[in-house]
Design a protein around this motif. Structure first.
Motif: not given
Length: 152
Positions: A110-135
Motif C-alpha cells: 500500500a505504501s508503494l502504491r500510495g507513492a505511485g510505484w508499480q509492481l513489475i515482477a513476482r519472484r517465487p520462493p527460493r530455498p535459500g542462499w546457503h551453499t557449502p562454499s559460502r554459508p
C-alpha cells in the motif's frame, strides 16, 4: 497510533542503521548505503527511515539503478509512502534513472502504491542462499515469495 504531521529529515548512516535495528520486523540493517532519509514528527522525533543502496541483485547493478534496501517505521501513518516518494526524487536528482525495491508475500504494498510505484515482477520462493562454499545465516525470510516494484 496517532497521525502526526511528518516532514523529511536527513539521516546519517549510523542513525539509519540503529533505527532499522530497533524497528524492522525481519531484516538487520544493510551493510552499505548510498543515502538514507527519515521522516520526523513536529517535535523532531524520528518516526521512519528509508535506506537506499546499490541493487542487491548483481544483474540490476548497472550504475544507473538504485534499490531501497530497507524501510523501517514505528507505525506512523503514511511515513513509508512519504519516504518512497522522497527516495525517488533524491535518486533522480543524483542522476539515477531507476529505483527498485522488494516486498515479501503477505505485505500489501500500500505504501508503494500510495507513492505511485508499480509492481513489475513476482519472484517465487527460493530455498535459500546457503551453499557449502559460502554459508549464510537463515534469517527466516527464505522460502517466501517476493514482489519487485519500480518507482514511477
Amino acid at each position: 497510533m496517532s497521525n502526526p504531521q511528518l516532514h523529511l529529515v536527513p539521516v546519517r548512516s549510523r542513525q539509519a542503521k540503529e533505527f532499522v535495528r530497533a524497528w524492522h520486523r525481519h531484516h538487520p540493517p544493510p551493510a552499505g548505503m548510498i543515502f538514507a532519509v527519515g521522516a520526523a514528527d513536529a517535535t523532531g522525533t524520528l518516526r521512519a527511515v528509508a535506506v537506499v543502496g546499490r541493487p542487491v541483485a548483481r544483474h540490476l547493478d548497472d550504475g544507473a539503478t538504485l534499490e531501497v534496501t530497507r524501510t523501517a517505521s514505528d507505525g506512523a501513518r503514511h511515513a513509508n509512502s512519504l519516504l518512497y516518494g522522497a527516495c525517488w526524487r533524491a535518486a533522480k536528482a543524483l542522476g539515477y534513472r531507476r529505483l527498485l525495491t522488494y516486498t515479501q508475500e503477505g505485505e500489501s504494498g500500500a505504501s508503494l502504491r500510495g507513492a505511485g510505484w508499480q509492481l513489475i515482477a513476482r519472484r517465487p520462493p527460493r530455498p535459500g542462499w546457503h551453499t557449502p562454499s559460502r554459508p549464510r545465516t537463515d534469517r527466516g525470510t527464505d522460502r517466501i515469495a517476493r514482489f519487485l516494484w519500480e518507482a514511477p
